[in-house]
Design a protein around this motif. Structure first.
Motif, mmCIF file in Angstrom:
data_model
loop_
_atom_site.group_PDB
_atom_site.id
_atom_site.type_symbol
_atom_site.label_atom_id
_atom_site.label_comp_id
_atom_site.label_asym_id
_atom_site.label_seq_id
_atom_site.Cartn_x
_atom_site.Cartn_y
_atom_site.Cartn_z
ATOM 1 N N LYS A 21 0.858 -1.184 0.000
ATOM 2 C CA LYS A 21 0.000 0.000 0.000
ATOM 3 C C LYS A 21 0.890 1.227 0.000
ATOM 4 C CE LYS A 21 -3.524 2.154 2.967
ATOM 5 N NZ LYS A 21 -4.826 1.949 2.379
ATOM 6 N N ARG A 22 0.479 2.241 -0.739
ATOM 7 C CA ARG A 22 1.199 3.511 -0.751
ATOM 8 C C ARG A 22 0.349 4.554 -0.043
ATOM 9 N NH1 ARG A 22 5.253 2.450 -4.190
ATOM 10 N NH2 ARG A 22 4.891 1.198 -6.024
ATOM 11 N N ILE A 23 0.973 5.308 0.841
ATOM 12 C CA ILE A 23 0.272 6.362 1.577
ATOM 13 C C ILE A 23 0.853 7.694 1.123
ATOM 14 C CG2 ILE A 23 -0.354 7.275 3.858
ATOM 15 C CD1 ILE A 23 0.840 3.779 3.787
ATOM 16 N N GLN A 24 -0.005 8.556 0.603
ATOM 17 C CA GLN A 24 0.428 9.852 0.077
ATOM 18 C C GLN A 24 0.482 10.886 1.198
ATOM 19 O OE1 GLN A 24 1.498 10.213 -3.010
ATOM 20 N NE2 GLN A 24 0.958 8.093 -3.493
ATOM 21 N N PRO A 25 1.420 11.839 1.109
ATOM 22 C CA PRO A 25 1.419 12.946 2.074
ATOM 23 C C PRO A 25 0.148 13.778 1.882
ATOM 24 C CG PRO A 25 3.293 13.100 0.555
ATOM 25 C CD PRO A 25 2.471 11.935 0.128
ATOM 26 N N SER A 26 -0.404 14.269 2.972
ATOM 27 C CA SER A 26 -1.602 15.107 2.878
ATOM 28 C C SER A 26 -1.638 16.062 4.068
ATOM 29 C CB SER A 26 -2.859 14.237 2.868
ATOM 30 O OG SER A 26 -3.065 13.676 4.154
ATOM 31 N N ARG A 27 -2.622 16.927 4.062
ATOM 32 C CA ARG A 27 -2.770 17.859 5.184
ATOM 33 C C ARG A 27 -3.146 17.137 6.468
ATOM 34 N NH1 ARG A 27 -5.780 22.924 2.347
ATOM 35 N NH2 ARG A 27 -3.935 23.672 1.269
ATOM 36 N N SER A 28 -3.701 15.937 6.332
ATOM 37 C CA SER A 28 -4.143 15.212 7.522
ATOM 38 C C SER A 28 -3.061 14.300 8.106
ATOM 39 C CB SER A 28 -5.399 14.395 7.196
ATOM 40 O OG SER A 28 -5.083 13.423 6.218
ATOM 41 N N ASN A 29 -1.877 14.221 7.449
ATOM 42 C CA ASN A 29 -0.790 13.441 8.042
ATOM 43 C C ASN A 29 0.499 14.261 8.012
ATOM 44 O OD1 ASN A 29 0.575 13.062 5.494
ATOM 45 N ND2 ASN A 29 -0.674 11.252 5.074
ATOM 46 N N CYS A 30 1.544 13.739 8.620
ATOM 47 C CA CYS A 30 2.821 14.465 8.709
ATOM 48 C C CYS A 30 3.857 13.935 7.724
ATOM 49 C CB CYS A 30 3.369 14.375 10.130
ATOM 50 S SG CYS A 30 2.399 15.319 11.315
ATOM 51 N N LEU A 31 3.433 13.145 6.743
ATOM 52 C CA LEU A 31 4.388 12.567 5.805
ATOM 53 C C LEU A 31 5.031 13.649 4.939
ATOM 54 C CD1 LEU A 31 2.425 9.417 4.562
ATOM 55 C CD2 LEU A 31 4.305 9.481 6.208
ATOM 56 N N ALA A 32 6.354 13.580 4.807
ATOM 57 C CA ALA A 32 7.086 14.518 3.948
ATOM 58 C C ALA A 32 7.064 14.033 2.503
ATOM 59 C CB ALA A 32 8.519 14.664 4.433
ATOM 60 N N GLU A 33 6.937 12.716 2.325
ATOM 61 C CA GLU A 33 6.861 12.128 0.985
ATOM 62 C C GLU A 33 6.080 10.826 1.078
ATOM 63 O OE1 GLU A 33 11.086 9.804 0.673
ATOM 64 O OE2 GLU A 33 11.165 11.966 0.471
ATOM 65 N N GLU A 34 5.802 10.218 -0.086
ATOM 66 C CA GLU A 34 5.036 8.981 -0.106
ATOM 67 C C GLU A 34 5.691 7.921 0.781
ATOM 68 O OE1 GLU A 34 3.233 7.179 -3.897
ATOM 69 O OE2 GLU A 34 5.001 5.939 -3.530
ATOM 70 N N SER A 35 4.861 7.163 1.484
ATOM 71 C CA SER A 35 5.335 6.083 2.347
ATOM 72 C C SER A 35 4.621 4.803 1.923
ATOM 73 C CB SER A 35 5.009 6.424 3.804
ATOM 74 O OG SER A 35 5.268 5.326 4.637
ATOM 75 N N SER A 36 5.320 3.678 1.927
ATOM 76 C CA SER A 36 4.708 2.411 1.534
ATOM 77 C C SER A 36 4.823 1.388 2.647
ATOM 78 C CB SER A 36 5.413 1.846 0.289
ATOM 79 O OG SER A 36 5.216 2.685 -0.813
ATOM 80 N N CYS A 37 3.796 0.548 2.750
ATOM 81 C CA CYS A 37 3.882 -0.637 3.605
ATOM 82 C C CYS A 37 4.591 -1.694 2.757
ATOM 83 C CB CYS A 37 2.496 -1.124 4.002
ATOM 84 S SG CYS A 37 1.605 0.035 5.049
ATOM 85 N N ILE A 38 5.681 -2.244 3.276
ATOM 86 C CA ILE A 38 6.550 -3.127 2.488
ATOM 87 C C ILE A 38 6.698 -4.486 3.171
ATOM 88 C CG2 ILE A 38 8.917 -3.427 1.610
ATOM 89 C CD1 ILE A 38 9.103 -0.329 1.616
ATOM 90 N N TRP A 39 6.663 -5.554 2.375
ATOM 91 C CA TRP A 39 6.924 -6.907 2.863
ATOM 92 C C TRP A 39 8.438 -7.088 2.958
ATOM 93 C CZ3 TRP A 39 3.925 -10.595 4.844
ATOM 94 C CH2 TRP A 39 4.468 -11.871 4.995
ATOM 95 N N GLN A 40 8.943 -7.358 4.154
ATOM 96 C CA GLN A 40 10.389 -7.475 4.371
ATOM 97 C C GLN A 40 10.658 -8.635 5.316
ATOM 98 O OE1 GLN A 40 12.259 -4.526 3.156
ATOM 99 N NE2 GLN A 40 13.981 -5.876 3.187
ATOM 100 N N ASN A 41 11.319 -9.663 4.835
ATOM 101 C CA ASN A 41 11.710 -10.812 5.670
ATOM 102 C C ASN A 41 10.545 -11.373 6.489
ATOM 103 O OD1 ASN A 41 14.369 -10.457 4.761
ATOM 104 N ND2 ASN A 41 14.731 -8.928 6.339
ATOM 105 N N GLY A 42 9.409 -11.557 5.830
ATOM 106 C CA GLY A 42 8.260 -12.167 6.499
ATOM 107 C C GLY A 42 7.448 -11.229 7.377
ATOM 108 N N LYS A 43 7.755 -9.938 7.354
ATOM 109 C CA LYS A 43 7.017 -8.960 8.161
ATOM 110 C C LYS A 43 6.623 -7.784 7.280
ATOM 111 C CE LYS A 43 9.069 -9.988 12.612
ATOM 112 N NZ LYS A 43 7.954 -10.623 13.245
#
Length: 170
Positions: free
Chosen positions: A111-133
């Motif tokens: 999933k990709r989460i875009q920066p918006s006025r309702s969050n503090c993200l400076a740039e796009e953030s993704s949920c990533i599958w990494q080593n089984g987590k």
């Protein structure tokens, strides 16, 4: 134990271009608040681009409770100066966890989460599958300050005897 859903590892990696609060630099540390829990990183002396690389663990009781992060400048003889704050909305991350994905290729973005006025993200953030987590690295833009960002990462830990996320509605 039954009121705890599980644990969340919060990795406070580093700060970028933090505000100067002393003569030429700052001695930053981060305070993490979530509900009644309060955690803190170590102080990094004279550095506006500190590398903490600290892993702090929060017990999650309610997925709707945001994580508040506040950066401070450690002062010896006066009250520590505030250097900005940010908030992490956990709902997008928990939506990824509830997808129930298994055995994906490393680095696969769920999933990709875009920066918006309702969050503090400076740039796009993704949920990533990494080593089984599923992890979510993110860069947070600090509020109420002239400059500064925090690089953090989330990772869920299921705990035996805890409810888990299966019955949680987001």
């Amino acid at each position: 134990m039954d009121s705890i859903l599980g644990l969340l590892k919060l990795r406070i990696k580093r700060g970028i271009n933090l505000a100067i609060r002393d003569a030429r630099s700052s001695d930053p540390y981060v305070v993490i608040n979530m509900g009644e829990q309060k955690l803190k990183t170590r102080v990094i002396k004279a550095n506006c681009n500190p590398e903490w690389n600290e892993e702090l663990t929060l017990s999650i009781r309610d997925v709707k409770t945001p994580i508040h992060l506040t950066v401070y400048d450690k002062d010896t003889f006066s009250v520590d100066d505030k250097m900005g704050d940010a908030e992490i909305d956990l709902k997008p991350y928990f939506q990824c966890l509830k997808m129930g994905m298994k055995k994906l290729p490393n680095g696969c973005a769920l999933k990709r989460i875009q920066p918006s006025r309702s969050n503090c993200l400076a740039e796009e953030s993704s949920c990533i599958w990494q080593n089984g987590k599923i992890i979510q690295p993110m860069i947070l833009r600090l509020r109420n300050v002239e400059s500064g960002e925090l690089v953090v990462e989330l990772e869920w830990v299921d705990v035996t005897g805890c409810k888990g996320l299966s019955e949680v509605s987001l």
